[in-house]
Design a protein around this motif. Structure first.
Motif, PDB file in Angstrom:
ATOM      1  N   GLU A 167      22.576  98.065  64.646  1.00 20.40           N
ATOM      2  CA  GLU A 167      23.462  98.366  63.523  1.00 20.40           C
ATOM      3  C   GLU A 167      23.108  97.513  62.310  1.00 20.40           C
ATOM      4  N   ALA A 168      22.734  96.258  62.559  1.00 13.74           N
ATOM      5  CA  ALA A 168      22.390  95.337  61.469  1.00 13.74           C
ATOM      6  C   ALA A 168      21.193  95.820  60.668  1.00 13.74           C
ATOM      7  N   ILE A 169      20.279  96.545  61.308  1.00 12.47           N
ATOM      8  CA  ILE A 169      19.084  97.003  60.589  1.00 12.47           C
ATOM      9  C   ILE A 169      19.198  98.466  60.166  1.00 12.47           C
ATOM     10  N   GLY A 170      20.418  98.996  60.191  1.00  9.86           N
ATOM     11  CA  GLY A 170      20.646 100.310  59.605  1.00  9.86           C
ATOM     12  C   GLY A 170      20.728 101.484  60.545  1.00  9.86           C
ATOM     13  N   PHE A 171      20.723 101.233  61.862  1.00 11.85           N
ATOM     14  CA  PHE A 171      20.923 102.321  62.811  1.00 11.85           C
ATOM     15  C   PHE A 171      22.424 102.584  62.975  1.00 11.85           C
TER      16      PHE A 171
ATOM     17  N   LEU B  48      10.544 100.501  55.213  1.00 10.40           N
ATOM     18  CA  LEU B  48      11.320 100.326  56.436  1.00 10.40           C
ATOM     19  C   LEU B  48      11.376  98.851  56.829  1.00 10.40           C
ATOM     20  N   HIS B  49      10.252  98.160  56.703  1.00  9.33           N
ATOM     21  CA  HIS B  49      10.199  96.732  57.008  1.00  9.33           C
ATOM     22  C   HIS B  49      11.142  95.947  56.089  1.00  9.33           C
ATOM     23  N   ALA B  50      11.106  96.253  54.800  1.00 10.58           N
ATOM     24  CA  ALA B  50      11.983  95.567  53.845  1.00 10.58           C
ATOM     25  C   ALA B  50      13.447  95.848  54.143  1.00 10.58           C
ATOM     26  N   SER B  51      13.754  97.062  54.534  1.00 13.62           N
ATOM     27  CA  SER B  51      15.136  97.421  54.861  1.00 13.62           C
ATOM     28  C   SER B  51      15.630  96.675  56.100  1.00 13.62           C
ATOM     29  N   PHE B  52      14.789  96.605  57.130  1.00 12.31           N
ATOM     30  CA  PHE B  52      15.160  95.877  58.349  1.00 12.31           C
ATOM     31  C   PHE B  52      15.386  94.391  58.045  1.00 12.31           C
ATOM     32  N   ARG B  53      14.487  93.808  57.259  1.00 14.80           N
ATOM     33  CA  ARG B  53      14.617  92.393  56.906  1.00 14.80           C
ATOM     34  C   ARG B  53      15.905  92.141  56.120  1.00 14.80           C
ATOM     35  N   ALA B  54      16.210  93.019  55.192  1.00 19.51           N
ATOM     36  CA  ALA B  54      17.424  92.857  54.385  1.00 19.51           C
ATOM     37  C   ALA B  54      18.671  92.941  55.254  1.00 19.51           C
ATOM     38  N   GLY B  55      18.676  93.863  56.216  1.00 16.82           N
ATOM     39  CA  GLY B  55      19.821  93.992  57.119  1.00 16.82           C
ATOM     40  C   GLY B  55      20.008  92.759  57.983  1.00 16.82           C
ATOM     41  N   LEU B  56      18.909  92.206  58.478  1.00 16.67           N
ATOM     42  CA  LEU B  56      18.988  90.996  59.294  1.00 16.67           C
ATOM     43  C   LEU B  56      19.446  89.805  58.460  1.00 16.67           C
ATOM     44  N   LYS B  57      18.936  89.715  57.233  1.00 22.89           N
ATOM     45  CA  LYS B  57      19.327  88.622  56.350  1.00 22.89           C
ATOM     46  C   LYS B  57      20.825  88.673  56.061  1.00 22.89           C
ATOM     47  N   GLN B  58      21.324  89.864  55.796  1.00 20.18           N
ATOM     48  CA  GLN B  58      22.741  90.017  55.475  1.00 20.18           C
ATOM     49  C   GLN B  58      23.627  89.714  56.684  1.00 20.18           C
ATOM     50  N   THR B  59      23.207  90.142  57.865  1.00 20.39           N
ATOM     51  CA  THR B  59      24.035  89.985  59.068  1.00 20.39           C
ATOM     52  C   THR B  59      23.920  88.597  59.685  1.00 20.39           C
ATOM     53  N   LEU B  60      22.690  88.088  59.778  1.00 15.80           N
ATOM     54  CA  LEU B  60      22.455  86.815  60.461  1.00 15.80           C
ATOM     55  C   LEU B  60      22.378  85.628  59.506  1.00 15.80           C
ATOM     56  N   GLY B  61      22.218  85.900  58.222  1.00 17.73           N
ATOM     57  CA  GLY B  61      22.047  84.832  57.260  1.00 17.73           C
ATOM     58  C   GLY B  61      20.619  84.313  57.208  1.00 17.73           C
TER      59      GLY B  61
ATOM     60  N   PHE C 114       4.189  96.763  61.791  1.00 20.82           N
ATOM     61  CA  PHE C 114       4.848  95.506  62.121  1.00 20.82           C
ATOM     62  C   PHE C 114       5.513  95.667  63.482  1.00 20.82           C
ATOM     63  N   LEU C 115       5.769  94.540  64.120  1.00 13.34           N
ATOM     64  CA  LEU C 115       6.430  94.526  65.422  1.00 13.34           C
ATOM     65  C   LEU C 115       7.817  93.933  65.259  1.00 13.34           C
ATOM     66  N   MET C 116       8.776  94.541  65.908  1.00 18.54           N
ATOM     67  CA  MET C 116      10.142  94.034  65.924  1.00 18.54           C
ATOM     68  C   MET C 116      10.591  93.966  67.378  1.00 18.54           C
ATOM     69  N   THR C 117      11.133  92.828  67.774  1.00 16.95           N
ATOM     70  CA  THR C 117      11.603  92.662  69.150  1.00 16.95           C
ATOM     71  C   THR C 117      13.101  92.398  69.115  1.00 16.95           C
ATOM     72  N   ASP C 118      13.851  93.194  69.865  1.00 19.14           N
ATOM     73  CA  ASP C 118      15.312  93.094  69.820  1.00 19.14           C
ATOM     74  C   ASP C 118      15.817  91.975  70.744  1.00 19.14           C
ATOM     75  N   PRO C 119      17.120  91.722  70.780  1.00 20.56           N
ATOM     76  CA  PRO C 119      17.645  90.634  71.613  1.00 20.56           C
ATOM     77  C   PRO C 119      17.372  90.809  73.102  1.00 20.56           C
ATOM     78  N   ALA C 120      17.111  92.045  73.526  1.00 20.74           N
ATOM     79  CA  ALA C 120      16.830  92.316  74.931  1.00 20.74           C
ATOM     80  C   ALA C 120      15.352  92.200  75.265  1.00 20.74           C
ATOM     81  N   GLY C 121      14.526  91.830  74.289  1.00 18.25           N
ATOM     82  CA  GLY C 121      13.094  91.672  74.543  1.00 18.25           C
ATOM     83  C   GLY C 121      12.290  92.954  74.425  1.00 18.25           C
ATOM     84  N   ASN C 122      12.914  94.036  73.987  1.00 19.62           N
ATOM     85  CA  ASN C 122      12.198  95.301  73.805  1.00 19.62           C
ATOM     86  C   ASN C 122      11.437  95.265  72.492  1.00 19.62           C
ATOM     87  N   CYS C 123      10.146  95.547  72.543  1.00 15.22           N
ATOM     88  CA  CYS C 123       9.299  95.506  71.353  1.00 15.22           C
ATOM     89  C   CYS C 123       9.153  96.910  70.768  1.00 15.22           C
ATOM     90  N   VAL C 124       9.589  97.063  69.530  1.00 14.01           N
ATOM     91  CA  VAL C 124       9.433  98.327  68.810  1.00 14.01           C
ATOM     92  C   VAL C 124       8.330  98.130  67.786  1.00 14.01           C
TER      93      VAL C 124
END
Length: 202
Positions: free
Chosen positions: A22-26, A75-88, A111-121
């Motif tokens: 949700e933090a990255i826009g899903f 997409l990378h910039a959007s994900f980063r912005a969402g994480l910055k806003q949610t996690l600081g 780019f690679l993104m790994t979620d809290p469960a260790g899944n690499c997207v």
């Protein structure tokens, strides 16, 4: 006939995983708490599903999937912005984390993104007509960058990437200023990952 393939990933805490996406826009389109915790997230044509698994260890995960896009940088910039806003902050090490965008030798900018469960997207945009690996450069420092990037940024074998860079820098010869900057930057990134991995295993 039309088909759709949807990755189904394990997680140790369903709510934590869904909150991350949700933090990255899903959008969370489905959430089941019992009898089997299960959730679905969607963003445009991207859809991922998750199931909670008892005794699951995110640090031992090998789960991965690849998403193709026509605008990886946005997409990378959007994900980063969402994480910055949610996690600081923008997490680049540990779990979760998001990597940098790189042009890879197999015809994608990704780019690679790994979620809290260790899944690499892995999220990439085609930049060539073929996904075949480009020839390995013959010049020493270009070859070191090529191989270290493949091992460190794509395979996430950070130790091997550091070894390749160290061998290249210790050899007789002089890299160009650009090569030297790229080698040191990549080595620092890989070493930071190794520090995190050492702390997790201690």
């Amino acid at each position: 006939m039309a088909e759709t393939m949807i990755p189904l990933f394990p997680c140790h805490k369903l709510d934590e995983t869904l909150d991350f996406y949700e933090a990255i826009g899903f959008e969370v389109t489905f959430r089941q708490k019992a009898p089997n915790p299960h959730g679905v997230v969607r963003r445009g044509d991207m859809q991922l599903q998750f199931f909670q698994l008892k005794d699951y260890d995110p640090k031992a995960s090998y789960s991965t999937c690849y998403i193709l896009t026509d605008d990886v940088d946005t997409l990378h910039a959007s994900f980063r912005a969402g994480l910055k806003q949610t996690l600081g902050r923008i997490p680049t090490r540990g779990l979760p984390r998001i990597g940098t965008v790189r042009d890879m030798s197999y015809g994608v900018r990704q780019f690679l993104m790994t979620d809290p469960a260790g899944n690499c997207v892995r999220i990439g945009q085609p930049i060539a007509d073929s996904f075949e690996h480009a020839p390995v450069p013959k010049e020493r420092y270009a070859r070191a960058l090529h191989q270290a990037t493949l091992l460190g940024a794509s395979k996430e074998d950070h130790a091997a990437a550091v070894r390749i860079i160290d061998r290249a820098l210790a050899a007789d010869g002089t890299p160009t200023p650009d090569q030297l900057r790229e080698l040191h930057a990549l080595r620092a990134e890989m070493a930071a990952h190794l520090d995190d991995e050492g702390q997790e295993n201690s």
